[in-house]
Design a protein around this motif. Structure first.
Motif, mmCIF file in Angstrom:
data_model
loop_
_atom_site.group_PDB
_atom_site.id
_atom_site.type_symbol
_atom_site.label_atom_id
_atom_site.label_comp_id
_atom_site.label_asym_id
_atom_site.label_seq_id
_atom_site.Cartn_x
_atom_site.Cartn_y
_atom_site.Cartn_z
ATOM 1 N N ALA A 35 0.836 -1.205 0.000
ATOM 2 C CA ALA A 35 0.000 0.000 0.000
ATOM 3 C C ALA A 35 0.870 1.254 0.000
ATOM 4 O O ALA A 35 0.569 2.230 -0.693
ATOM 5 N N SER A 36 1.948 1.223 0.758
ATOM 6 C CA SER A 36 2.844 2.376 0.817
ATOM 7 C C SER A 36 3.523 2.632 -0.533
ATOM 8 O O SER A 36 3.628 3.776 -0.976
ATOM 9 N N VAL A 37 3.951 1.569 -1.182
ATOM 10 C CA VAL A 37 4.583 1.713 -2.501
ATOM 11 C C VAL A 37 3.583 2.274 -3.500
ATOM 12 O O VAL A 37 3.897 3.196 -4.269
ATOM 13 N N ARG A 38 2.350 1.733 -3.499
ATOM 14 C CA ARG A 38 1.308 2.248 -4.411
ATOM 15 C C ARG A 38 1.069 3.734 -4.185
ATOM 16 O O ARG A 38 0.983 4.518 -5.132
ATOM 17 N N LYS A 39 0.908 4.118 -2.913
ATOM 18 C CA LYS A 39 0.628 5.514 -2.567
ATOM 19 C C LYS A 39 1.781 6.413 -3.010
ATOM 20 O O LYS A 39 1.561 7.487 -3.577
ATOM 21 N N THR A 40 3.003 5.982 -2.769
ATOM 22 C CA THR A 40 4.168 6.771 -3.163
ATOM 23 C C THR A 40 4.232 6.933 -4.677
ATOM 24 O O THR A 40 4.484 8.039 -5.188
ATOM 25 N N LEU A 44 4.065 10.394 -6.822
ATOM 26 C CA LEU A 44 5.094 10.759 -7.804
ATOM 27 C C LEU A 44 4.479 11.025 -9.174
ATOM 28 O O LEU A 44 4.899 11.948 -9.884
ATOM 29 N N ASP A 45 3.470 10.238 -9.556
ATOM 30 C CA ASP A 45 2.770 10.477 -10.823
ATOM 31 C C ASP A 45 2.079 11.840 -10.814
ATOM 32 O O ASP A 45 2.099 12.562 -11.822
ATOM 33 N N GLU A 46 1.464 12.194 -9.688
ATOM 34 C CA GLU A 46 0.815 13.504 -9.578
ATOM 35 C C GLU A 46 1.828 14.638 -9.709
ATOM 36 O O GLU A 46 1.571 15.634 -10.398
#
Length: 57
Positions: A35-40, A44-46
């Motif tokens: 979940a942390s990797v997905r959120k990060t 970064l995409d934003e």
């Protein structure tokens, strides 16, 4: 699903463990880290989108 190995400072792991377990946000450490990797990556995409650094292929 691939497996990886990472080294994490003890204090960071202790913080992570506060959110893992019965009646907490995550069932296990793997779920919390995914979940942390997905959120990060989403963040970064934003940031890249705001700076016009995303290739829309």
């Amino acid at each position: 699903m691939s497996k990886i190995s990472v080294e994490i400072p003890d204090e960071l792991l202790a913080d992570l463990d506060e959110h893992v377990g019965d009646d907490k946000k995550f069932v296990n450490r793997s779920d919390a880290i995914r979940a942390s990797v997905r959120k990060t990556l989403d963040l970064l995409d934003e940031i890249d989108a705001r700076h016009d650094r995303i290739d829309d292929e």
